[in-house]
Structure formats: C-alpha cells, structure tokens
Motif scaffolding. Structure first.
Motif, PDB file in Angstrom:
ATOM      1  N   ASN A 123       0.843  -1.196   0.000  1.00 27.70           N
ATOM      2  CA  ASN A 123       0.000   0.000   0.000  1.00 27.70           C
ATOM      3  C   ASN A 123       0.875   1.242   0.000  1.00 27.70           C
ATOM      4  O   ASN A 123       1.493   1.590   1.004  1.00 27.70           O
ATOM      5  N   GLN A 125      -0.548   4.164  -1.256  1.00 23.33           N
ATOM      6  CA  GLN A 125      -1.586   5.157  -1.539  1.00 23.33           C
ATOM      7  C   GLN A 125      -1.278   6.492  -0.870  1.00 23.33           C
ATOM      8  O   GLN A 125      -0.716   6.560   0.214  1.00 23.33           O
ATOM      9  N   SER A 147      -2.289  -1.291  -3.681  1.00 18.33           N
ATOM     10  CA  SER A 147      -2.895   0.036  -3.741  1.00 18.33           C
ATOM     11  C   SER A 147      -1.827   1.069  -4.064  1.00 18.33           C
ATOM     12  O   SER A 147      -0.930   1.321  -3.265  1.00 18.33           O
ATOM     13  N   ALA A 149      -3.032   4.101  -5.338  1.00 17.74           N
ATOM     14  CA  ALA A 149      -3.956   5.206  -5.584  1.00 17.74           C
ATOM     15  C   ALA A 149      -3.385   6.532  -5.102  1.00 17.74           C
ATOM     16  O   ALA A 149      -2.544   6.584  -4.209  1.00 17.74           O
ATOM     17  N   THR A 169      -7.244  -7.296  -4.772  1.00 22.66           N
ATOM     18  CA  THR A 169      -7.534  -5.863  -4.658  1.00 22.66           C
ATOM     19  C   THR A 169      -6.529  -5.079  -5.493  1.00 22.66           C
ATOM     20  O   THR A 169      -5.322  -5.279  -5.358  1.00 22.66           O
ATOM     21  N   TYR A 171      -6.027  -0.999  -6.605  1.00 20.55           N
ATOM     22  CA  TYR A 171      -6.438   0.404  -6.592  1.00 20.55           C
ATOM     23  C   TYR A 171      -5.396   1.247  -7.309  1.00 20.55           C
ATOM     24  O   TYR A 171      -4.248   1.335  -6.885  1.00 20.55           O
ATOM     25  N   GLU A 173      -6.627   4.467  -8.719  1.00 25.00           N
ATOM     26  CA  GLU A 173      -7.361   5.704  -8.968  1.00 25.00           C
ATOM     27  C   GLU A 173      -6.533   6.939  -8.611  1.00 25.00           C
ATOM     28  O   GLU A 173      -5.553   6.851  -7.880  1.00 25.00           O
ATOM     29  N   ASN A 192     -10.348  -0.241  -8.759  1.00 22.61           N
ATOM     30  CA  ASN A 192     -10.688   1.156  -9.020  1.00 22.61           C
ATOM     31  C   ASN A 192      -9.591   1.800  -9.859  1.00 22.61           C
ATOM     32  O   ASN A 192      -8.409   1.750  -9.488  1.00 22.61           O
ATOM     33  N   ALA A 213     -15.884   2.621 -10.251  1.00 25.61           N
ATOM     34  CA  ALA A 213     -14.507   2.174 -10.431  1.00 25.61           C
ATOM     35  C   ALA A 213     -13.881   2.762 -11.692  1.00 25.61           C
ATOM     36  O   ALA A 213     -12.655   2.706 -11.856  1.00 25.61           O
ATOM     37  N   ASN A 567     -13.619   4.073  -1.294  1.00 24.56           N
ATOM     38  CA  ASN A 567     -13.538   4.677  -2.621  1.00 24.56           C
ATOM     39  C   ASN A 567     -14.771   4.369  -3.464  1.00 24.56           C
ATOM     40  O   ASN A 567     -14.683   4.067  -4.645  1.00 24.56           O
ATOM     41  N   GLU A 569     -16.735   1.825  -3.632  1.00 25.36           N
ATOM     42  CA  GLU A 569     -16.774   0.520  -4.268  1.00 25.36           C
ATOM     43  C   GLU A 569     -18.092  -0.206  -4.016  1.00 25.36           C
ATOM     44  O   GLU A 569     -18.301  -1.295  -4.536  1.00 25.36           O
TER      45      GLU A 569
END
Length: 661
Positions: A123, A125, A147, A149, A169, A171, A173, A192, A213, A567, A569
């Motif tokens: 992660n 993010q 992630s 993101a 998962t 992400y 975005e 996403n 998404a 987010n 989802e």
C-alpha cells in the motif's frame, strides 16, 4: 565407550546445523537493520524514533517480526518525505506487508521492491510517486492486495499485472495513467481506476465492477454507457458500424408524431393540475395567516401576515411552527374535554423532572429553541425554558399505535435508568402531536464527532476516548438487554450515541422502534441492520449485537456505514474490514487519528477482532452483549492509559461498576 559416538555425532550436528542457522539469523537481522536505517536516513518529515541501541529492529515502531524475521513494515501517516533509494528493499526480502500510505514520498517507484518475493500486501496510496508502473511488479506473484492510488503515476497500466494470479484488490485511482485498460484476467474483489486519463472500452474481465470504479476517464462499455463501434479493449471501429445511415420509415415517423401529441396532452393536464393545487394552497395560506394574526399563534409552515422572518433565526422559526401545532392540538384536546371526549392533555413526568424542576406544556412552547436534527423517528429540538432549564425535545412522526399502547410503552422506557442511557424525563400525547422530553447532551452525537468538521479547533477522538465510548455504549445496551429476553434497542447507530462534556457515551432512542409504522422504521440508516432482520419492528438482541459491531468498526476506521465505502466501491463496512483482516492487513483499517498512538495497536487489533465477531452473518455466531462488555472491560483493564482520558474517575466507573445497574 559405547556412548561416545552418539555424543560426538550430536556435537557434530550442532556445529553443522545449529551454529550456521544462528549465524544466518544474525546476518538476516543485520541486513534488515541496515535496510531500515537506510530508509530512515533517506526520508525526511516525522522522525522515526527507533532505539538503535537494541540488537534487533523487532521492537521498533511500525516493524513487525515473525520467528525473528522482519515480515512487516507499517508507517502510515508519518508525514515522510523524500525518495526511496535502491539500498532498502533488497535486504528486506521476507516482507509480507508494506504500508507507507498517506505520506509525502516522491520519485520513481521503489526500484528494488521486486526483491520482496514474499510480499502479500503493498500500500503506497496517498504519496507523490511519479513515473510508470514497472513491469517488475509482476514478479511479486504472492501479492494479494495492491494500492497505488492517489499518486502521480503516468503511462499505461502494464498487462503484466495479469501474472499476479493471487491478486484480489487493485487500486490505481487518482493518478495520471493513460491508454487502454488491459484485459486483466484476475479474480478481483475490489478494483478502481477512476480519475485517470484512460480511454477506450472496458474489458469484459472488468465489466462486473461498479460504475464508480471507472469514473473520471474517457471509458465506455459495461457498466458505463455503450460505446458503439468500439471493439472491446482496442478502440478500433468495427465493420458493423460503418454502414450508411438510412432514413426513417413512414411508420416510424407516424409513431413519433402520435407520441408527441400524447406527451403534449399529458404535460398540459399536469400544468392545469399543479396550477389548481397552487391556487388552493394560496387560499389556505391566506386563511391560516389571518387566523395566525388574530390568535397570535403560528400555523406550521405559514408565516403570519405582517411578520418579517429573521434570517438568522431559521431554526427558531421552525420550532415555533412546531409549537404552534402542539398548541393547536392542545386547544382541540381541551375542546374535546369540554364536550366530554378524551382527557386533559399535559406533560407526564418521570421521577422529579429535570434537575428537580418540573414545568408545563405552555412553558415548553414558550421556550426559545433550535433544531438539532431530523432522525428516523422525528425532529429533535434544543429548548431553553424561561426558568433556565435546557432540554431536548423530540417531536415524533408516523406514530401508529393507540394512546393506551403509547402510554404503556412510554412507562417502560421511562423506567429505564442507567448512566449510559439518555433518560426519558417526560412525554406528551395528543391526537395530533406526540412529544418526548430528554436531558440535553451538549456535545452532540458520535456521528457528528466522527464524520463532521475535521478542521482546526476540532477535538480529535483518540484511542482512549473511542475505546471508552465503546465500553459506555456496550454497558448501556447490555443494561437494556438485561430487562428481558424480548427487549432490544432496535436502532443502534452512531447518530443515536450522544456525548457528554467529558465525552462519555449515552445511548438514546431506545424503545422507539415499536411506536412508528414499518415504512418509517425501514428508513433507518443503512449499514447497521443485521442481515436476518426483515421486520424493522422486530429486532432481536443478537441483531443489536450486529449493529454494535458495525458501530465498533465505525469507531476504529472512521468510516460511515451509511456511505458506499472504500472509494465508492459499494462494499459495506463489515465486508470491507473482513476482507482486509483476511489478507493480514489488520492495521490498515484504522483511522489515521488512532495511529498516532503506536503503543495501543495491540488493543486496537483486539477490539477489531471483537467487532468482526459481532458482525458474523449467523446470529448464533455472535457473542451476547454481556460477553461483549466483559471483553471490552478486560481490554481496558489491561491498558495503563487511564490518565490520558483527562477524567480518570469516569473511566474508573466504567471499569469497576457492575454491568447491570
């Protein structure tokens, strides 16, 4: 002499296996320690207060070890800045979890991260990483959660991500990614790519994901609008859409004309109906205004003639309108009484009133007031009486039971006395109005504290305050359940948890779910209701436990269950948390305000596990509220942070008073 060979052989094994193993462990620790120190020297921002005098890094904040090996590094929200060098992750090859979310790290994607072949969760993010997503990520074939993101990543999404067969998962975005979406043949649960610069059609493998998404791109195809003439995943026009357009047939034209005539007629009828209703309302408004002017009493929703509304007193005006309705209802009741119909209507008090003071309905109606909010069962007001007493008044709506039933239920509610409940002090019943009078809670609701303004001047809810609130709510609900096997709250949620000036929890709105019709009860905030509840007026105690579990998750994550979470989802809060816990990412669910207290992470994880137990799908798998209260008390009994509350005496009462009072 016969025993010597085995003894020598054992000694031989010791030198061959044990000593090299110990040496290898020391070497691994030295490499991991060196890598972590390289990380600390490479980044700025918040200082990593690591005690480097210790031989191993396992006791350092954010570092997790298993079997004397560094397997986790979690430093979320540390305000770390700078770039990650290539001398860090190549010496942390046993990492299973890496979380550097919500920092200010910049530069290219960490170049040697592919050396962490055991990585399950990554992660990054909420940083400032730039450049392209490297193909080397595909080497992390054990990755379950990724992630990236909210960074500054550019370029295309690499098709090589399809090699991550365990990924659930993804992400990406809020970046600057371009190009087409690749056909990711993965069994993703959460996905996403919104707010990028992607274009073309959405691949079939991703078409089952929610619309949210993909928003903020130039994408089309299921679940978004159809993109005619675009071959899936290519952006190339297909031959079937190159045909020359033909004119409309005569039948089609006739159908359009007939449809237009019918539509015009319907619109004309609607306009005539609306104008008629408007004239009727205007006539009634004039009549009501004249009555209001002559009687000096406001009619709900009508401003008396000759009265100028104060722009700054909108709330007070709303209350006076409500008061006028009650007063009108009271006059009707007195008229009925004079005709021998019904009994005299007045406030019915429990005990000694509020602060030892009692008052009548007229005193309440003359009080200055403001709207506190509109809830499931009606509108709540803060009323300041002329004698200085402050109360909270709830004006009920859609009450469907008879007067005798109403009084019986209010007597039951009024008899409930516990320090973690908001006591009912009085009630009023007439044919048209039903009022409940409570103690006023000055700090408002837990929901407002968690999800309201988080700007300057706000008092953050730290771990000690949140866990104390959890214990207080648990004790209040446990008391309710102790009053009988069929007694439940029925509407446990954060907006029904009120706070005192010292942030102690008080449970409100208990016993009200049986007063209103099913349609009103169904309007309860989504996200808290147990899956087995089909009749909102029949909520079991185990369903209360489920709602309390969601409340615990809300306290720990800072996320509101009434919203589509994570987010947008569309995943509810319990499912989202359970998916992360399953992936061994427990620490990632916690609100950033909680992570400031690094020493309480173990207690947070324990409370998280209790919340997960409470939101079990099957009611029989959930603990009772008595057991829940006991487990939270045990959790608090093991902590030494009572003084951090600022009101130790309050916490002592929560800990040491019996469950049922």
């Amino acid at each position: 002499m016969k025993n010597n060979p085995p003894s020598n052989f054992a000694l031989y094994l010791f030198f061959i296996f044990i000593i090299p193993s110990s040496s290898s462990s020391s070497s691994d620790f030295a490499a991991a320690r060196s890598a972590l120190l390289s990380l600390r020297s490479a980044v700025g921002g918040r200082t990593l207060l690591w005690n480097t005098s210790l031989p191993t890094p396992c006791s350092w904040s954010g570092v997790q070890c298993k079997n004397d090996v560094v397997v986790g590094l979690r430093l979320p929200g540390y305000s770390l800045s700078g770039e990650l060098t290539s001398a860090i992750f190549k010496n942390l090859t046993s990492l299973r979890t890496l979380s550097l979310r919500f920092n200010k790290l910049s530069g290219d994607f960490p170049p040697d991260l592919s050396a962490c072949s055991e990585l399950r969760s990554l992660n990054l993010q909420g940083n400032r990483f730039s450049g392209e997503i490297p193909d080397s990520l595909s080497l992390l074939n054990k990755l379950v959660r990724l992630s990236l993101a909210n960074n500054n990543l550019t370029g295309k999404i690499p098709e090589s991500l399809s090699k991550l067969k365990r990924l659930k998962t993804l992400y990406l975005e809020d970046n600057h990614l371009t190009g087409f979406l690749p056909e990711l043949k993965l069994q993703l649960d959460l996905f996403n790519v919104s707010n990028n610069r992607l274009s073309g059609s959405i691949p079939v493998s991703l078409s089952s994901m929610p619309e949210s998404a993909f928003l903020g791109n130039k994408l089309c195809g299921k679940p978004l609008q159809i993109c005619p003439g675009i071959a899936a995943g290519t952006g190339v026009l297909t031959g079937g859409h190159k045909k020359k357009k033909r004119g409309l047939s005569g039948g089609a034209i006739a159908g359009i004309v007939i449809g237009a005539v019918v539509a015009f007629a319907i619109i004309l009828m609607i306009i005539v109906f609306v104008c008629g209703k408007k004239r009727s309302r205007q006539t009634n408004a004039v009549d009501n205004s004249l009555i209001s002017k002559q009687s000096g009493v406001e009619i709900p929703g009508v401003k008396p003639i000759g009265v100028t509304e104060n722009p700054g007193s909108g709330n007070a005006y709303s209350v006076s309108a409500a008061a006028a309705a009650v007063m009108a209802s009271n006059r009707n009741s007195k008229a009925e009484e004079s005709n021998g119909v019904g009994a005299s209507k007045k406030l019915v008090f429990f005990g000694d009133g509020i602060g030892g003071k009692m008052f009548d309905l007229e005193d309440l109606l003359r009080a200055s007031a403001e709207v506190l909010g509109k809830g499931t069962f009606g509108t709540a007001y803060k009323a300041v009486l002329e004698i200085g007493t402050v109360v909270a008044v709830k004006r009920l709506k859609d009450v469907t039971i008879s007067e005798s039933e109403f009084k019986e239920k209010m007597e039951t509610v009024g008899a409930m006395e516990h320090e973690n409940l908001v006591p009912l002090r009085a009630y009023y019943y007439s044919r048209d109005e039903k009022l409940l009078v409570y103690d006023y809670m000055p700090m408002g609701s837990l929901s407002a504290f968690l999800h309201g303004n988080k700007g300057a001047g706000r008092t953050p809810l730290n771990w000690q305050m949140r866990s104390a609130i959890a214990l207080g709510v648990a004790r209040g609900i446990t008391y309710l359940h102790s009053q009988g096997p069929d007694i439940s709250h029925g509407n446990v949620k954060s907006s029904n948890i009120l706070l005192t000036k010292s942030h102690e929890a008080r449970v409100s709105d208990f016993g009200l779910v049986h007063l209103v019709g099913p349609s009103s009860a169904l309007s309860r905030a989504s996200g808290y209701r147990a899956p087995e509840v089909t009749d909102p007026q029949r909520v079991s105690q185990k369903a209360d436990v489920y709602s309390f579990g969601v409340l615990l998750l809300e306290l720990l994550t800072g996320k509101a269950p009434s919203h589509t979470l994570l987010n947008d989802e569309g995943v509810d809060l319990p499912r989202w948390v359970q998916s992360i816990v399953k992936e061994d990412w427990s620490s990632e669910v916690f609100d950033l305000e909680l992570l400031r207290d690094q020493h309480a992470e173990e207690e947070m994880v324990q409370l998280l596990q209790l919340a997960v137990d409470c939101v079990a799908q099957h009611p029989d798998s959930r603990p009772s509220m008595h057991e829940v209260t006991y487990r939270i008390r045990e959790l608090w009994g093991s902590t030494s942070s009572l003084n951090d509350l600022g009101d130790e005496s309050s916490m002592q009462r929560l800990l040491y008073l019996p469950f049922i009072m």
